[in-house]
Design an enzyme around this catalytic site. Sequence first.
Site, mmCIF file in Angstrom:
data_model
loop_
_atom_site.group_PDB
_atom_site.id
_atom_site.type_symbol
_atom_site.label_atom_id
_atom_site.label_comp_id
_atom_site.label_asym_id
_atom_site.label_seq_id
_atom_site.Cartn_x
_atom_site.Cartn_y
_atom_site.Cartn_z
ATOM 1 N N GLY A 177 0.833 -1.215 0.000
ATOM 2 C CA GLY A 177 0.000 0.000 0.000
ATOM 3 C C GLY A 177 0.859 1.254 0.000
ATOM 4 N N GLY A 178 0.766 1.985 -1.081
ATOM 5 C CA GLY A 178 1.570 3.214 -1.204
ATOM 6 C C GLY A 178 0.790 4.448 -0.809
ATOM 7 N N LYS A 237 -7.331 0.136 9.809
ATOM 8 C CA LYS A 237 -8.286 0.205 10.927
ATOM 9 C C LYS A 237 -9.709 0.227 10.387
ATOM 10 C CE LYS A 237 -5.083 3.192 13.484
ATOM 11 N NZ LYS A 237 -4.784 4.565 13.865
ATOM 12 N N PHE A 289 -0.067 6.130 4.971
ATOM 13 C CA PHE A 289 0.442 5.369 6.110
ATOM 14 C C PHE A 289 1.502 4.358 5.675
ATOM 15 C CE2 PHE A 289 -0.496 3.149 10.325
ATOM 16 C CZ PHE A 289 0.170 4.131 11.030
ATOM 17 N N LYS A 339 -12.980 4.378 16.816
ATOM 18 C CA LYS A 339 -12.531 5.777 16.988
ATOM 19 C C LYS A 339 -12.747 6.596 15.707
ATOM 20 C CE LYS A 339 -8.583 5.919 14.498
ATOM 21 N NZ LYS A 339 -8.133 6.932 13.559
ATOM 22 N N ARG A 352 -8.701 12.727 8.572
ATOM 23 C CA ARG A 352 -9.601 12.746 7.405
ATOM 24 C C ARG A 352 -11.022 12.419 7.839
ATOM 25 N NH1 ARG A 352 -5.734 8.661 4.463
ATOM 26 N NH2 ARG A 352 -5.974 7.847 6.565
ATOM 27 N N ALA A 403 0.198 9.922 9.686
ATOM 28 C CA ALA A 403 1.317 9.643 8.778
ATOM 29 C C ALA A 403 2.264 10.832 8.662
ATOM 30 C CB ALA A 403 0.760 9.254 7.412
#
Length: 623
Positions: free
Chosen positions: A287-288, A385, A291, A469, A533, A418
């Site tokens: 995953g780019g 998450k 994070f 959360k 976000r 991040a």
Amino acid sequence: MGAFLSIFLFLPMFLLLLLFLLLFLLFFLLLSSSYASSYSSSYSSSYSSSYSSSYSSSYSSSYSSSYSSSCSSSSSSSSSSCSSSCSSLFLPVPPPVPPPVPPPPVPVPLHVPIPLPLPSVPLSDSAPPPFKWGFVGVCIRVPTWFIGVNGTKDDWLEGWKLGKPQISSNIPKRNSKTTPLVSTTIAAQIIDANIKLTLYWTTIAHEIMRERSVIPIVAATLATLLLSLPMTAQSFSPSHQHRPRVPANRPHQLQHTPQRHPPLSSTSLSLKSTSPPPYPVRVTVLGGGNFGLALASVVAKKGVPTTLLVRSPDVASHINENHRHPTKMSDIALPRLVRATANKKEALNDATYIIHAVPVQYTRAFLETVKDEIPPNVPVLSASKGIETSSLGFMADILKECLGEDRSYAFLSGPSFAREICEGVATAVVIASEDLMLADDLAELMSGDDFCVFTSRDVIGVEVGGAVKNVIAIAAGMCEGLGLGTNAMSGLVTRGCGEMRRLGIYLGARPSTISGLSGVGDTFGTCFGPLSRNRRFGYRLGKGETAEEIKASMGGSEVAEGVDTSIALVKMIKEKCKGYRLDLKYPILFGMSDIIEGKMKPMEGMQNIMNFPVRMENYDERF
Ligand SMILES: NC(=O)C1=CN([C@@H]2O[C@H](COP(=O)(O)OP(=O)(O)OC[C@H]3O[C@@H](n4cnc5c(N)ncnc54)[C@H](O)[C@@H]3O)[C@@H](O)[C@H]2O)C=CC1
Ligand SMILES: O=C(CO)COP(=O)(O)O
């Protein structure tokens, strides 16, 4: 540090042993006096009994011999009478009729046992050895221990094993990992071992004492004392603390020389570089996104070659040429040890750890495309998450279904934006795994000056916190967008944490995990920090945009996980939790789902949510 620890821990050790020595000498003195008194009392009792029984028959001999002994052991108060009586020894033969002497009223025991104040450490299964074997035992153990003292810690353990196997078997294998914490544990064990050995030798000495010889006792105690000094000091020496860690017997830790890329440029991230782990590691990040970039930076800053698997070959070449992502946090340079590729085989074939940072809703489809390239047994650390809308499963469920149950998995969570990670702002996270050794390895791999990793075994607790959360963050943002104040937002977030705890406990989480970094900690960061976000998504909802409009404007390039997770959470609660009117148990989670799905306007929904009924604050707790 090593010297400080040496002094710090060596001093109490030395004092303790000194105390032992003193106690020992005291014990010896007591024993000597007890021998003396036992000698005198038994002698006098034998005198009395022999006197009373054989008086009539052999009065003269018994009288003369016993009397002299009795005289020598009599008290000073009676010394005058004694001296006067003693002079009678030189008188001629006593008269034929002896003076009447009454027998003692209470018979004194013939044998006074030697006191045993020392803890008994068995020398063998059989009876305590006699003098010569106890002494031989001491002689054998001194050199074996001494060999260890002059060698490395492992040599010492070997030496110790030879000398005293039953204690060495208590020292766990993972002590070969010499982090300062573990070194302290080893030191504690060494001190403990010293004390045990002292007691052991003291017991031998006690056996020797029966032979009434003081020299071996003092020799054994002094030897313990002297040999403790170099060994204790050496166990804290820097060479021990920085000794390369022996790779654990774990299949994923491949034995190859780590690749060393050129040193970091001055334009690299501001995270301070720390020494790499002393065992070969290669990390692949899936995953780019933001994070993925941040975690790749954390690992590469530790000197570990890190490969970023991205979907576009163009993005990969851009990262390799410019050391930064073309669109995500493009103002931040990546460490040179981060290499990107769009080739799955190249990225995964020699990975020793895999970090998964693909958004939850894309995870299953993505893993289907790469699972054949992932080597068996390589552990996976998930940083995503949320809850999958299709299966209503957490990341642990998705990963196990896609990559198999045989593999070890770990889950990273906590307040960790991040951008802040990349900027080197201090960050604390938790890594949870059922395999605590894996969590420990990963924590060691990732921890640095600015990135602090705690470990946990509570996977479900960490996952519940990370998922819920984000929904609370959308609610908090919406609260702000609607123009409500700090009171409303704080009340909402606190009640949201209550729902998180209720659900977590229901699903098997520990309350302490919910109040920890991955639960309340991440909720604080996401609800009150400017970078979230999810919070931004909620703010726009509060300002009047619909969820669909916001999603469309974000495109596929950025995700607010809480949006889909909110829908999935309510479905999951309805499916898994028992009870009537679950919406009253989880008003914020149910209310947010309705608002996001467009079943309720944000203001109306917020009024419903905030209109808490009159009841005890923690009504579901039993008192
Ligand atoms: N960004 C952050 O500060 C943090 C993010 N996380 C979690 O990390 C996970 C990833 O988030 P970000 O990296 O921020 O994502 P992001 O929002 O930066 O970007 C999403 C990325 O997902 C990838 N992607 C999109 N569609 C995909 C598909 N069909 N297949 C495979 N990959 C696809 C792309 O690489 C895209 O760049 C999320 O679960 C998030 O909750 C956790 C802590 C902090
Ligand atoms: O999880 C995060 C920080 O811990 C990131 O939160 P957002 O996805 O809301 O930006």
